[in-house]
Design a protein around this motif. Structure first.
Motif, PDB file in Angstrom:
ATOM      1  N   TYR A 184      13.351 -35.874  70.476  1.00 18.48           N
ATOM      2  CA  TYR A 184      14.499 -35.750  69.579  1.00 18.48           C
ATOM      3  C   TYR A 184      14.091 -35.068  68.278  1.00 18.48           C
ATOM      4  O   TYR A 184      14.744 -34.133  67.802  1.00 18.48           O
ATOM      5  CB  TYR A 184      15.052 -37.148  69.311  1.00 18.48           C
ATOM      6  N   LEU A 185      12.958 -35.502  67.735  1.00 13.96           N
ATOM      7  CA  LEU A 185      12.465 -34.939  66.480  1.00 13.96           C
ATOM      8  C   LEU A 185      12.210 -33.443  66.648  1.00 13.96           C
ATOM      9  O   LEU A 185      12.561 -32.635  65.798  1.00 13.96           O
ATOM     10  CB  LEU A 185      11.177 -35.662  66.101  1.00 13.96           C
ATOM     11  N   ASP A 233      10.651 -23.977  63.892  1.00 16.66           N
ATOM     12  CA  ASP A 233      10.321 -24.589  62.612  1.00 16.66           C
ATOM     13  C   ASP A 233       8.982 -25.325  62.740  1.00 16.66           C
ATOM     14  O   ASP A 233       8.865 -26.265  63.525  1.00 16.66           O
ATOM     15  CB  ASP A 233      11.430 -25.575  62.237  1.00 16.66           C
ATOM     16  N   PHE A 292       8.528 -38.728  55.652  1.00 19.71           N
ATOM     17  CA  PHE A 292       7.655 -38.808  56.809  1.00 19.71           C
ATOM     18  C   PHE A 292       6.336 -39.481  56.460  1.00 19.71           C
ATOM     19  O   PHE A 292       5.779 -40.242  57.253  1.00 19.71           O
ATOM     20  CB  PHE A 292       7.399 -37.422  57.409  1.00 19.71           C
ATOM     21  N   LEU A 333      11.656 -42.795  63.159  1.00 17.27           N
ATOM     22  CA  LEU A 333      11.525 -41.370  63.466  1.00 17.27           C
ATOM     23  C   LEU A 333      12.885 -40.728  63.698  1.00 17.27           C
ATOM     24  O   LEU A 333      13.137 -39.607  63.257  1.00 17.27           O
ATOM     25  CB  LEU A 333      10.664 -41.184  64.721  1.00 17.27           C
ATOM     26  N   LEU A 334      13.764 -41.460  64.388  1.00 16.06           N
ATOM     27  CA  LEU A 334      15.105 -40.923  64.619  1.00 16.06           C
ATOM     28  C   LEU A 334      15.795 -40.652  63.294  1.00 16.06           C
ATOM     29  O   LEU A 334      16.395 -39.590  63.092  1.00 16.06           O
ATOM     30  CB  LEU A 334      15.943 -41.910  65.434  1.00 16.06           C
ATOM     31  N   GLY A 345      14.103 -37.665  61.572  1.00 17.29           N
ATOM     32  CA  GLY A 345      14.448 -36.410  62.217  1.00 17.29           C
ATOM     33  C   GLY A 345      15.879 -36.005  61.914  1.00 17.29           C
ATOM     34  O   GLY A 345      16.156 -34.839  61.602  1.00 17.29           O
ATOM     35  N   GLY A 346      16.772 -36.957  61.971  1.00 18.65           N
ATOM     36  CA  GLY A 346      18.167 -36.658  61.688  1.00 18.65           C
ATOM     37  C   GLY A 346      18.357 -36.184  60.267  1.00 18.65           C
ATOM     38  O   GLY A 346      19.082 -35.211  60.012  1.00 18.65           O
ATOM     39  N   TYR A 354      16.176 -34.741  58.411  1.00 17.01           N
ATOM     40  CA  TYR A 354      15.619 -33.394  58.275  1.00 17.01           C
ATOM     41  C   TYR A 354      16.583 -32.351  58.831  1.00 17.01           C
ATOM     42  O   TYR A 354      16.796 -31.300  58.236  1.00 17.01           O
ATOM     43  CB  TYR A 354      14.275 -33.309  59.002  1.00 17.01           C
ATOM     44  N   ALA A 355      17.172 -32.672  59.976  1.00 16.58           N
ATOM     45  CA  ALA A 355      18.101 -31.715  60.576  1.00 16.58           C
ATOM     46  C   ALA A 355      19.331 -31.522  59.706  1.00 16.58           C
ATOM     47  O   ALA A 355      19.878 -30.429  59.612  1.00 16.58           O
ATOM     48  CB  ALA A 355      18.512 -32.186  61.963  1.00 16.58           C
ATOM     49  N   LEU A 369      12.509 -33.366  53.599  1.00 15.47           N
ATOM     50  CA  LEU A 369      12.151 -34.776  53.693  1.00 15.47           C
ATOM     51  C   LEU A 369      11.608 -35.299  52.368  1.00 15.47           C
ATOM     52  O   LEU A 369      11.373 -36.480  52.209  1.00 15.47           O
ATOM     53  CB  LEU A 369      11.102 -34.992  54.789  1.00 15.47           C
ATOM     54  N   LEU A 399      22.500 -42.062  59.254  1.00 15.09           N
ATOM     55  CA  LEU A 399      21.053 -42.013  59.435  1.00 15.09           C
ATOM     56  C   LEU A 399      20.368 -42.988  58.491  1.00 15.09           C
ATOM     57  O   LEU A 399      19.378 -43.640  58.844  1.00 15.09           O
ATOM     58  CB  LEU A 399      20.556 -40.591  59.174  1.00 15.09           C
ATOM     59  N   GLY A 451      14.635 -25.134  57.271  1.00 16.22           N
ATOM     60  CA  GLY A 451      14.760 -25.477  58.689  1.00 16.22           C
ATOM     61  C   GLY A 451      16.176 -25.988  58.902  1.00 16.22           C
ATOM     62  O   GLY A 451      17.101 -25.562  58.262  1.00 16.22           O
ATOM     63  N   GLY A 452      16.339 -26.861  59.820  1.00 12.82           N
ATOM     64  CA  GLY A 452      17.579 -27.597  59.910  1.00 12.82           C
ATOM     65  C   GLY A 452      18.772 -26.783  60.349  1.00 12.82           C
ATOM     66  O   GLY A 452      19.893 -27.204  60.166  1.00 12.82           O
ATOM     67  N   GLU A 453      18.571 -25.593  60.908  1.00 10.47           N
ATOM     68  CA  GLU A 453      19.729 -24.936  61.484  1.00 10.47           C
ATOM     69  C   GLU A 453      19.748 -25.275  62.957  1.00 10.47           C
ATOM     70  O   GLU A 453      18.718 -25.253  63.621  1.00 10.47           O
ATOM     71  CB  GLU A 453      19.604 -23.425  61.309  1.00 10.47           C
TER      72      GLU A 453
END
Lengths: 117, 532
Positions: free
Chosen positions: A43-44, A73, B126, B170-171, B174-175, B177-178, B183, B208, B529-531
């Motif tokens: 997922y990450l 990325d 992180f 982590l979820l 990650g979310g 970051y997206a 972070l 999140l 990032g994050g696109e």
């Protein structure tokens, strides 16, 4: 398309992990945990996405000719790498610990464990 | 502030030499305390202190590199950990020689301290995860330390739960970051305060953050995530339980405070939750409304579950473990209050209340767990039914335990009084009758289990176990030193209040935090990032 497949894979991994986590066998519980943390890793990884590579973000592409490929990325990859290492260590530790539980209790059945004080 | 980490690591490495292990560990602990004191002075307490100091690891600018940040809040937390850590370390040297062959105790101890320190200092999400893991790995082994059947079982549940929590963490990371493309906490705060400039859609951050909140609540042991605490605390050596209750729990609390007030406070996200039949229960224009509501429920449940659970336990550790759940409720309640209130003054007061109460909890609970350790190594048991008449056997120990109990109850002039007073004050100013009733019930329960434990173990006829007991002088000494600290904090409350005040200011002043970390401005930023 990739996103859909990844989403399905992550979902399937979480489902499988949760299923195993709820079993009575301790080793299956450890497997469940390992699978769930791998699902979190996938997922990450999926969270990073692809971007058009430019010479600004990836300096080496400046000397690479015209065909600039897409770049992933790098940050999420670094994060996942760290998470994998941590997850690996923890899985090993959990396995050792479950062996120790077996030694102490002579059983790996969760409900038997709960009964003994 | 990097020195803190170096001190921990150095004492860790040197700790491998068998003979010098204890001495080096103590020196490492002392060095740690000195460094923390120096940080306190230069960053917060000195007249011209900057309030926030940062260190960009490897000289990378903020959102790209790893940032270490120390501000009032981190410094306050570090101080608590340093005080308790030293006490626990000295105590350990007296308990351990009997089981010296388990030689990794001291390095692990420093790892635990290292993880806690890192979690307080790190400036991005992180790394918070990584430091959590460092801290947890050490604590896993401590829970399994004695290696008996119930210890391995407790450790297994503890490990399983925390592995699951890590995956959830982590979820959330990650979310986030997206969603936001960063972070770094300062960068995050900056972006969430002005989502338009960065072209992001901040609404998912609330959900999140709820994931992260559940993770931190597990660390802090808030109901409904409290179930691991009693078994784990009973399984771990008492001096480690003291650290678990005093330090690692505070990491959960710290993370909640830091993320709520420094990162999310200025976020511009309307939140509205309607429950069918009840109407709108949560509404506000910032994620804090949601955080506050969730924390209210958890804190209230913690106070009740912890208090009621503690009254019925039959071992002192059990009582303390449940009491720990209740006390964290007392810390989380003002945090929730601060998150929901609109008044800046009340928010400040509530955060101060939470911090002072956290300090009191660290000192008192640390003292009580160490006292249990002393009782256990003297009498070989901590079951209330096997104890009695300890007060006559060892008056100093009794005095220490008494002071600790009173600090939990909140009798002036001990530190507990001000903690309780500020919490009640905040609740009263919020003019919330249900809150006051809840706090009152919680306090009455505290009095009930504190007196019960005291009566059963220290008064009454001496049992066989107590009659044969030989009390260790150094152990009792550590307990008494902590008791003195509790009295000192209570009597000389003024500087402590100022420190907590500075910490609360730092926690609430996300602008100063962002300025200090100095993340890159939007126009300097190329595609993040994050696109997706």
């Amino acid at each position: 398309m990739t996103a859909v497949i990844l989403a399905a894979v992550v979902g399937a991994l979480f489902a499988l992990g949760t299923f195993l986590l709820l079993r009575r066998d301790l080793i299956r519980v450890v497997w469940g945990l390992a699978i769930i943390s791998q699902a979190a890793n996938v997922y990450l990884l999926a969270m990073g996405g692809l971007a058009e590579g430019t010479a600004d973000s990836v300096p080496i592409l400046a000397g690479h000719g015209d065909h600039v490929p897409q770049t992933a990325d790098p940050l999420v990859q670094a994060l996942v790498l760290t998470a994998i290492v941590i997850g690996f260590g923890m899985t090993a530790f959990a396995l050792v610990l479950s062996y120790r539980v077996y030694e102490e209790h002579d059983t790996l059945d969760v409900s038997d464990l709960g009964d003994r004080e | 502030m990097l020195v803190v980490l170096v001190a921990a690591v150095a004492s860790l490495l040197l700790g491998r030499w068998p003979r010098a292990r204890i001495g080096v560990s103590l020196a490492g602990g002392a060095a740690y305390a000195v460094v923390v004191a120096a940080i306190d002075w230069y960053v917060v307490l000195a007249p011209d202190a900057p309030g926030v100091a940062t260190y960009q690891v490897g000289d990378w600018p903020a959102p790209f590199g790893i940032t270490l940040v120390v501000d009032g809040l981190s410094a306050f937390m570090l101080t608590m950990v340093a005080v308790l850590g030293i006490a626990s370390l000295v105590f350990s040297t007296r308990v351990l020689p009997e089981i010296d062959r388990r030689s990794y105790y001291f390095p692990l101890f420093h790892f635990l301290a290292l993880g806690v320190t890192g979690a307080f200092l790190t400036g991005d999400l992180f790394n918070l995860f990584v430091w959590f893991e460092v801290m947890l790995m050490a604590s896993y082994i401590f829970v399994a330390y004695y290696g008996g059947p119930q210890h391995t079982r407790a450790a297994f549940w503890y490990v399983s739960l925390n592995l699951l929590a890590s995956a959830v963490f982590l979820l959330g990371v990650g979310g986030i970051y997206a969603t936001t493309g960063t972070l770094n906490m300062a960068d995050l705060a900056q972006r969430l305060a002005d989502p338009g400039a960065y072209g992001l859609e901040p609404a998912p951050v609330v959900g999140l953050f709820a994931l992260l909140l559940s993770v931190f609540a597990i660390k802090a042991g808030l109901v409904p995530f409290q179930f691991w605490i009693p078994t784990a605390y009973r399984a771990a050596p008492p001096q480690i339980s003291a650290l678990l209750a005093g330090a690692t729990k505070k990491v959960g609390i710290y993370a909640i405070i830091r993320l709520s007030f420094t990162v999310l406070a200025d976020a511009d996200v309307p939140v509205e939750l309607a429950v069918p039949g009840v109407g709108t229960v949560i509404a506000g224009d910032s994620p804090l409304a949601f955080v506050g509501a969730a924390l209210f429920v958890m804190a209230a449940a913690s106070i009740l579950v912890g208090g009621i659970g503690a009254v019925g336990r039959d071992s002192i550790e059990g009582v303390l473990a449940y009491s720990s759940i209740g006390q964290v409720g007392f810390i989380a309640l003002p945090v929730a209050l601060a998150a929901t209130t609109a008044s800046a003054e009340l928010r400040h007061l509530a955060v101060v209340a939470a911090l002072v109460y956290a300090l009191n909890h660290t000192l008192a609970k640390g003292l009580l767990f160490l006292a249990v350790g002393a009782i256990r190594s003297a009498t070989g048991t901590s079951r209330l039914s096997d104890l009695g008449g300890l007060a006559g056997r060892s008056p100093p120990l009794a005095i220490g335990f008494f002071v600790g109990s009173l600090a939990l109850v909140g009798i002036p002039p001990l530190s507990g009084f001000f903690g309780k007073f500020l919490v009640f004050d905040a609740a009263a100013r919020a003019e919330s009758a249900p809150l006051l009733v809840l706090l009152l019930v919680g306090s009455l329960l505290t009095i009930a289990y504190a007196t019960r434990t005291w009566n059963r173990s220290f008064w009454g006829a001496r049992t066989d176990a107590v009659e044969d007991a030989s009390v260790d002088v150094v152990q009792v000494g550590v307990v008494l030193v902590l008791a003195t600290a509790i009295v000192a904090v209570g009597v000389g409350f003024e500087p402590v209040y100022e420190f907590a005040d500075a910490a609360a200011t730092a926690a609430l002043d996300s602008e100063a935090y962002v300025d200090a970390v100095d993340p890159v401005e939007p126009d300097e930023l190329e595609t993040g990032g994050g696109e997706h």
